[in-house]
Scaffold this active site. Structure first.
Site, PDB file in Angstrom:
ATOM      1  NE  ARG A 185      -4.359  -1.069  -0.237  1.00 16.84           N
ATOM      2  CZ  ARG A 185      -4.515  -1.948  -0.879  1.00 16.84           C
ATOM      3  NH1 ARG A 185      -3.380  -2.429  -1.917  1.00 16.84           N
ATOM      4  NH2 ARG A 185      -5.598  -2.562  -1.117  1.00 16.84           N
ATOM      5  CD  GLU A 228      -2.326   3.949  -5.736  1.00 15.42           C
ATOM      6  OE1 GLU A 228      -3.545   3.625  -6.075  1.00 15.42           O
ATOM      7  OE2 GLU A 228      -1.484   3.266  -5.125  1.00 15.42           O
ATOM      8  CG  HIS A 255      -3.046   0.085  -7.087  1.00 15.04           C
ATOM      9  ND1 HIS A 255      -3.320   0.883  -6.027  1.00 15.04           N
ATOM     10  CD2 HIS A 255      -3.021  -1.168  -6.642  1.00 15.04           C
ATOM     11  CE1 HIS A 255      -3.622   0.059  -4.905  1.00 15.04           C
ATOM     12  NE2 HIS A 255      -3.354  -1.327  -5.140  1.00 15.04           N
TER      13      HIS A 255
END
Length: 318
Positions: free
Chosen positions: A230, A259, A278
């Site tokens: 993360r 993000e 991601h």
């Protein structure tokens, strides 16, 4: 009275059939995470997936909700205190991502050791150039934060490359394919040995900005950092400083504090950094794997009142 399962993710007819077979006496309704039907959700005992804006409908006094099966392994964006307060069971998709994410980790590692990331840049410029500093993985050390499904699969593959594997976990308990495992409080001793330090940790109060200037300064000179856990576990500014100083030679990053990563972010311009959006856990087998978890959990829930796989411990936030 018929009990309701609502799934907020698309399912094929065969996947729907598996869920219905595992839960006789329940209806299965398909919803949408993008456009959730709050009235539909209000009557659900079990919800598969999560979406923005559904918390109030699911966690008010009239809600029938008893169990949420997350569609992802990460749950840091879910209202954990409210779910715990209501006594809602929560399970994750942990294990679904192990194979694709481990493949991305070794994509990063092999790119760095064989200069493949630089070769792609040279190809775009039609430049024939070898750097002469390519190396091998045999005898190198991988320090893996997190010894669960992803960390374990990464360690297994590392052993095929004849690497040494060191794990770091909350308990420090021995784990398969790890030569040794340290408690997270022993991070300095662990990272000082790593040619590659790999972060697979979830985001919790304890792991937020765990990877900061103090930890990066303990890295072995010229080592590499890989984060597929993360983004919030890493202090981005401290990482950039460690990369700019050369103390950390390179970084493979799939997750970020913000993000999407802003277009003007300095990480984009660093040739020693490989960025993926991601996407490390993406795979065409994702839904089939999570449906297998769901069906096992449904059988256990119906038989015992509690799912058996990947149940979240609210006190640990994972």
């Amino acid at each position: 009275m018929t009990k309701s399962i609502v799934c907020l993710q698309p399912l094929t007819p065969s996947q729907q059939a598996k869920i219905r077979e595992a839960a006789p006496g329940y209806t299965l309704e398909l919803g949408s995470a993008k456009e959730p039907d709050l009235q539909q959700l209000a009557g659900a005992e079990i919800v598969i997936g999560w979406a923005k804006g559904i918390g109030e409908a699911l966690l008010d006094g009239e809600s029938q909700l008893r169990w949420v099966q997350s569609w992802s392994a990460g749950i840091d964006k879910m209202p954990l205190p409210r779910l715990q307060e209501r006594g809602v069971l929560l399970t994750t998709a942990s294990g679904v991502h192990a194979e694709p994410i481990a493949a991305v980790i070794f994509g990063f590692i092999l790119s760095f050791t064989r200069n493949l990331h630089k070769a792609v840049l040279n190809q775009s410029k039609r430049e024939w150039h070898s750097y002469g500093n390519e190396t091998e993985l045999s005898g190198k050390t991988a320090v893996i934060f997190g010894t669960g499904a992803i960390g374990g699969e990464t360690a297994r593959i590392a052993k095929a490359f004849r690497m040494k594997t060191i794990g770091v976990s909350r308990t420090g308990k021995p784990a398969a394919d790890f030569d040794e495992v340290f408690q997270i409080s022993q991070w300095q001793e662990a990272v000082s040995q790593g040619d590659f330090v790999i972060n697979t940790l979830p985001l919790t109060d304890d792991t937020h900005h765990l990877f900061n200037a103090a930890l990066f300064s303990a890295f072995k000179e010229g080592s590499y950092y890989i984060n597929i856990g993360r983004g919030g576990t890493t202090h981005t500014g401290d990482l950039i400083e460690a990369l700019q100083s050369g103390h950390i030679r390179g970084a493979g990053l799939d997750v970020f504090e913000t993000e999407p990563l802003p277009q003007d972010h300095p990480l984009w311009g660093m040739e020693q950094v490989i960025i993926t959006p991601h996407s490390a856990g993406n795979t065409d087998r994702y839904a089939d794997r999570i449906v297998d978890i769901i069906t096992e959990n449904l059988k256990s829930y119906i038989a015992t009142g509690s799912p058996s796989l990947n149940k979240v411990d609210y006190s640990q936030q994972y």
